[in-house]
Design an enzyme around this catalytic site. Structure first.
Site, PDB file in Angstrom:
ATOM      1  CG  PHE A  27      -1.558   1.387   1.631  1.00 17.66           C
ATOM      2  CD1 PHE A  27      -2.200   2.078   0.290  1.00 17.66           C
ATOM      3  CD2 PHE A  27      -0.976   2.044   2.903  1.00 17.66           C
ATOM      4  CE1 PHE A  27      -2.544   3.346   1.660  1.00 17.66           C
ATOM      5  CE2 PHE A  27      -2.302   3.266   3.885  1.00 17.66           C
ATOM      6  CZ  PHE A  27      -2.630   3.909   2.712  1.00 17.66           C
ATOM      7  CG  ASN A  36      19.577  -9.809   5.401  1.00 18.97           C
ATOM      8  OD1 ASN A  36      20.713  -9.425   5.097  1.00 18.97           O
ATOM      9  ND2 ASN A  36      18.282 -10.262   4.360  1.00 18.97           N
ATOM     10  CE1 TYR A  69       4.356  -3.945  11.935  1.00 22.44           C
ATOM     11  CE2 TYR A  69       3.315  -2.512  13.465  1.00 22.44           C
ATOM     12  CZ  TYR A  69       4.101  -2.440  12.382  1.00 22.44           C
ATOM     13  OH  TYR A  69       4.374  -1.377  11.718  1.00 22.44           O
TER      14      TYR A  69
HETATM   15  N1  LIG Z   1      -0.323   1.398   6.712  1.00 23.40           N
HETATM   16  C1  LIG Z   1       0.272   1.973   8.101  1.00 23.40           C
HETATM   17  O1  LIG Z   1      -0.773   2.810   8.707  1.00 23.40           O
HETATM   18  C2  LIG Z   1       1.433   1.836   8.480  1.00 23.40           C
HETATM   19  C3  LIG Z   1       1.667   2.548   9.914  1.00 23.40           C
HETATM   20  C4  LIG Z   1       3.327   2.190  10.795  1.00 23.40           C
HETATM   21  C5  LIG Z   1       3.655   1.079   9.870  1.00 23.40           C
HETATM   22  N2  LIG Z   1       3.779   0.677   8.316  1.00 23.40           N
HETATM   23  C6  LIG Z   1       4.950   0.218   8.346  1.00 23.40           C
HETATM   24  O2  LIG Z   1       4.763   0.729   6.439  1.00 23.40           O
HETATM   25  C7  LIG Z   1       4.847   0.115   5.787  1.00 23.40           C
HETATM   26  C8  LIG Z   1       4.206  -0.474   4.921  1.00 23.40           C
HETATM   27  O3  LIG Z   1       3.005  -0.199   4.878  1.00 23.40           O
HETATM   28  P1  LIG Z   1       1.643  -0.764   4.117  1.00 23.40           P
HETATM   29  O4  LIG Z   1       0.523  -0.736   5.249  1.00 23.40           O
HETATM   30  O5  LIG Z   1       2.005  -0.272   2.601  1.00 23.40           O
HETATM   31  O6  LIG Z   1       1.489  -2.590   4.097  1.00 23.40           O
HETATM   32  P2  LIG Z   1       2.094  -3.589   2.865  1.00 23.40           P
HETATM   33  O7  LIG Z   1       1.586  -4.560   3.395  1.00 23.40           O
HETATM   34  O8  LIG Z   1       0.280  -2.936   1.934  1.00 23.40           O
HETATM   35  O9  LIG Z   1       3.106  -3.273   2.626  1.00 23.40           O
HETATM   36  C9  LIG Z   1       4.279  -4.440   3.118  1.00 23.40           C
HETATM   37  C10 LIG Z   1       5.102  -4.861   1.257  1.00 23.40           C
HETATM   38  O10 LIG Z   1       6.080  -5.072   2.148  1.00 23.40           O
HETATM   39  C11 LIG Z   1       5.870  -6.971   1.237  1.00 23.40           C
HETATM   40  N3  LIG Z   1       6.809  -7.207   1.875  1.00 23.40           N
HETATM   41  C12 LIG Z   1       6.535  -8.169   3.735  1.00 23.40           C
HETATM   42  N4  LIG Z   1       8.157  -8.954   3.802  1.00 23.40           N
HETATM   43  C13 LIG Z   1       8.355  -8.835   2.763  1.00 23.40           C
HETATM   44  C14 LIG Z   1       9.702  -9.307   2.448  1.00 23.40           C
HETATM   45  N5  LIG Z   1      10.495 -10.659   3.515  1.00 23.40           N
HETATM   46  N6  LIG Z   1      10.325  -9.018   1.363  1.00 23.40           N
HETATM   47  C15 LIG Z   1      10.065  -8.459   0.399  1.00 23.40           C
HETATM   48  N7  LIG Z   1       8.407  -7.778   0.659  1.00 23.40           N
HETATM   49  C16 LIG Z   1       8.225  -8.387   1.588  1.00 23.40           C
HETATM   50  C17 LIG Z   1       4.407  -7.622   1.454  1.00 23.40           C
HETATM   51  O11 LIG Z   1       4.336  -8.315   0.417  1.00 23.40           O
HETATM   52  C18 LIG Z   1       4.115  -5.752   0.995  1.00 23.40           C
HETATM   53  O12 LIG Z   1       4.159  -5.696  -0.147  1.00 23.40           O
HETATM   54  C19 LIG Z   1       5.356  -1.512   7.142  1.00 23.40           C
HETATM   55  O13 LIG Z   1       6.762  -1.322   6.968  1.00 23.40           O
HETATM   56  C20 LIG Z   1       4.959  -0.704   7.685  1.00 23.40           C
HETATM   57  O14 LIG Z   1       5.599  -1.975   9.324  1.00 23.40           O
HETATM   58  C21 LIG Z   1       2.441   1.067   8.139  1.00 23.40           C
END
Ligand SMILES: NC(=O)c1ccc[n+]([C@@H]2O[C@H](COP(=O)([O-])OP(=O)(O)OC[C@H]3O[C@@H](n4cnc5c(N)ncnc54)[C@H](O)[C@@H]3O)[C@@H](O)[C@H]2O)c1
Length: 317
Positions: free
Chosen positions: A18, A106, A152
């Site tokens: 996202f 990494n 997490y």
């Molecule tokens: N959306 C929020 O409100 C929010 C709040 C706090 C933190 N975050 C952080 O922002 C980042 C993105 O969140 P998001 O809401 O877009 O979630 P999301 O799940 O849509 O995006 C995360 C992406 O990471 C990929 N991914 C996970 N593990 C992986 C790996 N080992 N290798 C390669 N790709 C991998 C997933 O397939 C996914 O496309 C995350 O790190 C999350 O912790 C998001």
């Protein structure tokens, strides 16, 4: 999708997620070339479909927990890979721990090798169920390491420690952002967080399930504001964490009512048991971001919710 230009390059892990997909878009708009890495554990190819054909975007299906080998120069490494919502990390706790620890190491290794600026997408979850409100960056948090959210929260806390260690030991130019709840187009319908849950239920005319009495608060940032903040941190940030989120606080009951209204839905609001360790209050103190970056959210809650709702209508049709 193949990168052919000699522009500065950014590597985005979680690029098909996202927030990652919006970030790729913003980096391309800045004139960078982008290599997006994703293993699709929670993301989707569809999130980058509108950028297909852009010669400055390259996509590689890769799990960053298994090492990241990339030829050529890299200017920025942005680590956004991680399951992000409670149902998703509940079903993948070990993967979540790995991507926050091994995956972060990494990506830091890549940044070190390429002399690139590294940015970590950390989270407000590092504050756990906070005893201080609103939460400034100086607050160390109140986290239950062995609860269902531990995989997490502790992975992200460890990720921050990794970033600081690489900065102090290897002088890597690092940034840490603590993201508070963010919403917008390309969030997954099945994500399990309040905004997608309430919107899908309102659109389908199903009962809106509010946990507990709905008096718990969250603050919701629209994705374009967040991405603007990420770019500001790259440009003007330092190694210390910066909260990025919207300080406008809303109770879950108010949120449900607003979404029902915006959707013109007839859904009733029903109450369900509160999940374990569900934080009672969440609101960023963004004083630091205002001073350091001159950043603050611009999109009003109802406007942002309206845009997200439009997206959910388009995918649930
Ligand atoms: N959306 C929020 O409100 C929010 C709040 C706090 C933190 N975050 C952080 O922002 C980042 C993105 O969140 P998001 O809401 O877009 O979630 P999301 O799940 O849509 O995006 C995360 C992406 O990471 C990929 N991914 C996970 N593990 C992986 C790996 N080992 N290798 C390669 N790709 C991998 C997933 O397939 C996914 O496309 C995350 O790190 C999350 O912790 C998001």
């Amino acid at each position: 999708m193949g990168a052919t230009s000699v522009k500065e390059r950014a590597v985005v892990s979680g690029g098909a997620g996202f927030i990652g997909s919006h970030l790729c878009e913003a980096l391309l708009a800045r004139g960078l070339s982008v290599l997006a890495l994703d293993n699709f554990i929670t993301g989707s190819r569809d999130n980058l479909a509108h950028l297909r054909g852009n010669p400055d975007l390259e996509f590689r299906q890769a799990d960053v927990n298994h090492g990241v080998f990339i030829g050529g120069d890299v200017r920025y490494v942005l680590h956004f890979a991680s399951p992000a919502s409670p149902p998703q990390y509940d079903s993948n706790p070990i993967h979540t721990l790995k991507v926050g620890t091994v995956g972060t190491m990494n990506m830091l290794g890549l940044a070190r090798a390429k002399k690139a600026t590294f940015l970590l997408a950390s989270t407000s979850e590092v504050y756990g169920d906070p005893l201080i409100h609103p939460q400034p960056e100086s607050y160390w948090g109140n986290v239950n390491p062995i609860g269902p959210r531990g995989c997490y929260d502790e992975a992200k806390r460890c990720a921050e420690a990794y970033a600081m260690a690489y900065h102090r030991t290897h002088q890597v130019d690092t940034r840490i952002i603590r993201i508070f709840n963010t919403h917008g187009p390309r969030m997954q319908v099945s994500d399990g967080r309040a905004v997608p849950n309430f919107m899908a239920q309102a659109i389908r005319g199903e009962p809106i399930t509010v946990y507990g009495d709905g008096s718990q608060t969250r603050s919701l940032c629209y994705v374009s504001d967040l991405v603007r903040g990420v770019l500001a941190v790259l440009d003007r940030g330092d190694e210390f964490p910066v909260n990025l989120g919207n300080p406008e606080e809303v109770t879950m009951l108010e949120l449900a009512e607003t979404i029902v209204l915006l959707a013109g839905s007839k859904s009733e609001i029903v109450h369900k048991e509160l999940p374990i360790d569900d934080p009672k209050q969440r609101r960023p103190d963004i004083t630091h971001a205002r001073k350091l970056l001159g950043w603050e959210p611009e999109v009003r809650l109802e406007d942002g919710l309206g845009r997200t709702l439009e997206y959910f209508r388009s995918v649930l049709r």
